[in-house]
Every structure is written in structure tokens, then in C-alpha cells.
Write an enzyme that holds these catalytic residues in place. Structure first.
Site, PDB file in Angstrom:
ATOM      1  N   SER A  48      15.330  -3.155  19.886  1.00 56.13           N
ATOM      2  CA  SER A  48      16.017  -2.272  18.942  1.00 56.13           C
ATOM      3  C   SER A  48      15.004  -1.334  18.310  1.00 56.13           C
ATOM      4  CB  SER A  48      16.716  -3.092  17.857  1.00 56.13           C
ATOM      5  OG  SER A  48      15.743  -3.592  16.966  1.00 56.13           O
ATOM      6  N   LYS A  49      15.522  -0.447  17.474  1.00 56.13           N
ATOM      7  CA  LYS A  49      14.658   0.591  16.894  1.00 56.13           C
ATOM      8  C   LYS A  49      13.493   0.019  16.102  1.00 56.13           C
ATOM      9  CE  LYS A  49      17.781   4.470  16.710  1.00 56.13           C
ATOM     10  NZ  LYS A  49      18.939   4.900  15.959  1.00 56.13           N
ATOM     11  N   ARG A  50      13.694  -1.200  15.562  1.00 59.82           N
ATOM     12  CA  ARG A  50      12.590  -1.728  14.750  1.00 59.82           C
ATOM     13  C   ARG A  50      11.367  -2.048  15.614  1.00 59.82           C
ATOM     14  NH1 ARG A  50      12.606  -7.545  14.876  1.00 59.82           N
ATOM     15  NH2 ARG A  50      14.472  -8.067  16.039  1.00 59.82           N
ATOM     16  N   HIS A  51      11.530  -2.078  16.943  1.00 60.37           N
ATOM     17  CA  HIS A  51      10.387  -2.309  17.826  1.00 60.37           C
ATOM     18  C   HIS A  51       9.717  -0.997  18.244  1.00 60.37           C
ATOM     19  CE1 HIS A  51      13.044  -5.878  18.600  1.00 60.37           C
ATOM     20  NE2 HIS A  51      11.926  -6.434  18.220  1.00 60.37           N
ATOM     21  N   GLY A  52      10.246   0.132  17.787  1.00 55.90           N
ATOM     22  CA  GLY A  52       9.699   1.431  18.194  1.00 55.90           C
ATOM     23  C   GLY A  52      10.814   2.280  18.766  1.00 55.90           C
TER      24      GLY A  52
END
Ligand code: GLU
Length: 484
Positions: free
Chosen positions: A251-255
Site C-alpha cells: 500500500s501507499k505507506r510502503h512508498g
């Protein structure tokens, strides 16, 4: 069988790397088998779909070279290719099922259904619709319809096992009693998602449905709709999800998860395609750097893995570096234009030849396009002589005499490689210092570092004027330091 596959993105966000990998696997499978790759835009969710997302998805796929044989802008015999333009087709198929008595109106209101669901959950059971309106009295149903009583349409689902052979996961079985009579349309014969997908795949003559395993629970429902419509289901294949390095859902929290974001960061389309293909698929020969055409030749669904593939940005960067190094200087020059523009570096300041040489100077050290600016920064701005590395080099006893000697020899030397080489040879012979003691101060004075691209080539590209000015500046700094 003619292979016809499709990618069916919903324009509720920008082109995602997961969707792109699914598109790529479909593309490779189609091209490998001389088939067609179709693009269909699933834009029925009006609240969440946006034109800008559609544009982003289409242009992203195009930039990656995943050109579709039929779809928006490439009209074929099975269009339109936007679900929002296909309502009449869906209605026609729903009407057929209604006439055959294979779907029926259900007048249960949401509160009633919610109560049934809550009761099932309270007793620890999976909720399945009771089938209350399946065998209702036709006269009563007609009366309610005439009175415009709110309703949905449900499929008469036979109690049985749905079995299909997944190309990637093998045999999969579902008991339809856990599905029940599912809703396929809203009032007014407005189709729900699974129904629209099936009608599209039938009318677009899709032979294989290759998609992410997040759709696996839709597959038995879709097969039941195929069966009701008297159509043969396509062959299904569900690929494992793309995972973050901690093996959670990416997800976006990983980049960044959008293709556009990677292109903006300076990743090459070839590298993205190459890397995404390696996620969940292993090339048979073990060679990892492959162009789209080479991927087509090497691809087979048999070597697509069932287990989740970890998206590793470091590996992507490595693949990108490999691709950057393969580019000709001219090609790299073209691709660097937006990077230079963003950095505000005017390209008319130097000849084309100068630019190509400057690229060749640092190409080996680049992993991303903007690395050019990092590696060749000294060509565009005087170095920061207060930097720590510079201080260390200027602290050497050799600094002053070496810089002074180079300043003298650069003054009226012909500005070309042989003459510069001779000047360096003379420095080495005439100065009583070790190589490092000669090279470090020179590099520090001219580039602000103690390591980097080929020094003599850097000097030639900097030009006489800049070199003399920088050497003089360095000598002034040394003189000041000595005086204090
Ligand atoms: N529209 C679906 C999605 O974006 C794809 C549906 C399918 O491949 O069957 O996930």
C-alpha cells in the site's frame, strides 16, 4: 482457440503497479499465443470514477508499451469499451434471464436483509439469502412490480459445487450454498459488477481471464452467471498479490504505488516493465534483463508462481541501472530532457556533443535519470569548498604546489585529451607526491569531491575558463587558511 485476454481497470485511482503487472501478464500471454489484448474500462462506479484517472491509466499503459489491440481509441468489433456505455447490452441479457425465469425480483428491504444477516452472524453462520422471493406467487409479484415496490433481481443459484481449473492455482471448488441467490441487478435492470463483467467477457469473446487473486471469490459467482446465460466460461488464472517487503499487502505507506510516480522519479518504462514481469515469474534461462519482446518470447504461465511476490524497490533500481547503462548516449540525452528542464538547466548552454560526452562520463554511475544531476553537478555549479571532503584534501601538503602547477599548465595548453594527459604525466613526474596526494586536491578543487567520474574528462568538459577560475579560488582558500 484464439487467445483473447483483457485488462479491465476501474478508473478510481491512477495506474497502480499491481494493475500494471496484471496487464503485463495478459499482454505477454496474448502476444506469446498470437492473440489479442483488450482494454476495457470498468467505470460503472460513478461516484469514484474520474476522467483524470482514465487518462492516467491509458497513458501509463501506453508509455510502458502495453498497447491494446482493442479498447479506447482502438475501436474494434466488440465495443464500446467503457462499461458506462454498455447499459443496453447488459439490460438485454438481464431481460433474457428474466424471460427465462432464471432471475427473479426480490422485494426484501434492506432492514429485513440486515436482520437476517445479523441473526446468521449471531449464530456463527455465514449469511446466505433465504430465497424468500424465489418461488413467490406470480400474481403477487406482478402487483408489487406494478406498484413500483423497490426491488432487486436475484439469480436462481442451483445448490451444487462449482469447480474450475485455475491456470495458476489448479483445481478450485466452491459450494454454491455458501453463495445463495445473489443479486445480479438493481431495480430497472441495472446490472451489478459481476453481471456486467460476465456479459462483457462473453460479448468481447474473452478466452482467458487472468487477474489478481483478490477476484477469486468473484469467479464462482461469475461462472454461475455464465451457466445461466448458456455460455461457456473462459479459462481463469489468478495471480498472487504483490506484497510489501514485510509481506503485508502493498500500500501507499510502503512508498509509491502509481506507475506515474515511478516514471517521474526517473525510472525507465523498460525497467518498470522488466521488473514487474519478474514479480511472480521467473525467466527460464535465468537472464533477468529482458525487453518487452524478449519477455514475450520467454513468458509462460506455467512459470508464474502461486505465492505472493515482494515488491522490492532496491531491485527495481538495480534493473533500472542496467537499462540506463544499455541506452545509447543519444537516447539517454532524449530521456534526460524533462529532468534537466525540471532542474532549470538550459540545454542550449553547450553543444550537443558536449552533452553527449557529459552523459557518457557519468552513465555508469546512474541508477535513476536524476542521478545525472548528482554525479555531474560540478559541471553546472562551482563546488562548495567548505565541504568536509574538500577540507581533507586541502589539508594535504601537496595541495598548494599541485594546484599551482596545474593552474600554470592549463593556461595555454591545447584543450584536448592528449595535451591534458601529458600535463598530468608531467605533474606526476615533477611533484614529489603520491598519486592520491596529487589527484585528491585537484578533484576537490574542481568538483568538490574526492571521488567521482573520470577526472581528465571532467576537466575537458568543464572548460579552461571554469577550471582556471576554480583552481584560483582553491588557491585563494588555501592561502587564507594558511594565513589564519
Ligand atoms: N475492474 C476490476 C479491477 O479493477 C477487474 C475485474 C476483472 O479483471 O475481472 O480490479
Amino acid at each position: 482457440m484464439t487467445v483473447r485476454v483483457r485488462i479491465a481497470p476501474s478508473p478510481t485511482g491512477n495506474l497502480h503497479i499491481g494493475t500494471t503487472r496484471t496487464a503485463l501478464f495478459n499482454y505477454l500471454f496474448a502476444k506469446k499465443h498470437g492473440g489479442q489484448f483488450i482494454l476495457r474500462v470498468e467505470d460503472t462506479d460513478k461516484a469514484r470514477s474520474q476522467q483524470s484517472y482514465t487518462d492516467n491509466i491509458l497513458s501509463g499503459l501506453q508509455q510502458l508499451g502495453l498497447h491494446w489491440d482493442e479498447g479506447p481509441g482502438v475501436e474494434g468489433p466488440h465495443g464500446p469499451y467503457f462499461q458506462s456505455e454498455r447499459s443496453d447490452i447488459y439490460r438485454q441479457y438481464l431481460q433474457q434471464l428474466l424471460d427465462q425465469g432464471l432471475i427473479y425480483p426480490c422485494f426484501c428491504n434492506p432492514e429485513e436483509l440486515q436482520a437476517e444477516r445479523a441473526a446468521a452472524e449471531a449464530s456463527g453462520q455465514t449469511y446466505v439469502y433465504s430465497g424468500k422471493w424465489r418461488d413467490a406467487n406470480p400474481a403477487e409479484v406482478q402487483e408489487l412490480l406494478d406498484a413500483q415496490t423497490p426491488h432487486t433481481f436475484r439469480l436462481k443459484v442451483p445448490a451444487k459445487e462449482v469447480v474450475f481449473n485455475d491456470l495458476i492455482r489448479g483445481e478450485i471448488r466452491f459450494d454454491t450454498r455458501t453463495i445463495g441467490d445473489m443479486i445480479v441487478a438493481r431495480q430497472g435492470l441495472e446490472p451489478l459488477y459481476n453481471f456486467a463483467v460476465v456479459v462483457d467477457d462473453i460479448t468481447m469473446q474473452i478466452s482467458h481471464v487472468l487477474r489478481g487473486e483478490d477476484h477469486i471469490s468473484n469467479t464462482p459467482k461469475q461462472i454461475l452467471i455464465y451457466e445461466a446465460l448458456g455460455a461457456t466460461p473462459p479459462i481463469f488464472g489468478h495471480t498472487a498479490m504483490m506484497l510489501a517487503p514485510d509481506r503485508s499487502k502493498l500500500s501507499k505507506r510502503h512508498g509509491a504505488t502509481a506507475v506515474g510516480a515511478y516514471l517521474e522519479m526517473g525510472y525507465l518504462p523498460e525497467a518498470l516493465v522488466n521488473y514487474l514481469a519478474l514479480l511472480g515469474w521467473s525467466p527460464p534461462e535465468g537472464q533477468e534483463i529482458l525487453s518487452l519482446d524478449e519477455l514475450v518470447a520467454a513468458f509462460s504461465l506455467e512459470s508464474v508462481s502461486k505465492s505472493g511476490a515482494v515488491f522490492d524497490v532496491e531491485k527495481l533500481k538495480w534493473v533500472n541501472g542496467q537499462w540506463l547503462r544499455r541506452l545509447s548516449a543519444e537516447d539517454l540525452w532524449q530521456r534526460l530532457q524533462p529532468v534537466l528542464q525540471t532542474a532549470g538547466i538550459p540545454t542550449d548552454s553547450h553543444s550537443q556533443d558536449w552533452w553527449l560526452q557529459s552523459l557518457a562520463l557519468v552513465q555508469e554511475k546512474m541508477n535513476l535519470l536524476p542521478d545525472y544531476l548528482k554525479e555531474a553537478d560540478f559541471l553546472f555549479a562551482a563546488p562548495d569548498l567548505s565541504a568536509e571532503a574538500v577540507g581533507k584534501a586541502f589539508g594535504m601538503a601537496s595541495a598548494q604546489p599541485v594546484l599551482q602547477a596545474l593552474h600554470s599548465s592549463l593556461q595555454d595548453m591545447p584543450w584536448e585529451a592528449d595535451a591534458l594527459h601529458t600535463a598530468f604525466e608531467a605533474l606526476k613526474q615533477n611533484q614529489p607526491f603520491k598519486m592520491k596526494e596529487i589527484m585528491w586536491p585537484i578533484r576537490a578543487a574542481l568538483t568538490g569531491r574526492t571521488a567521482g567520474a573520470d577526472l581528465q574528462q571532467s576537466i575537458l568538459l568543464l572548460g579552461r575558463e571554469a577550471c582556471l577560475a576554480r583552481l584560483q579560488q582553491a588557491l585563494n582558500t588555501l592561502a587564507q587558511t594558511a594565513a589564519t
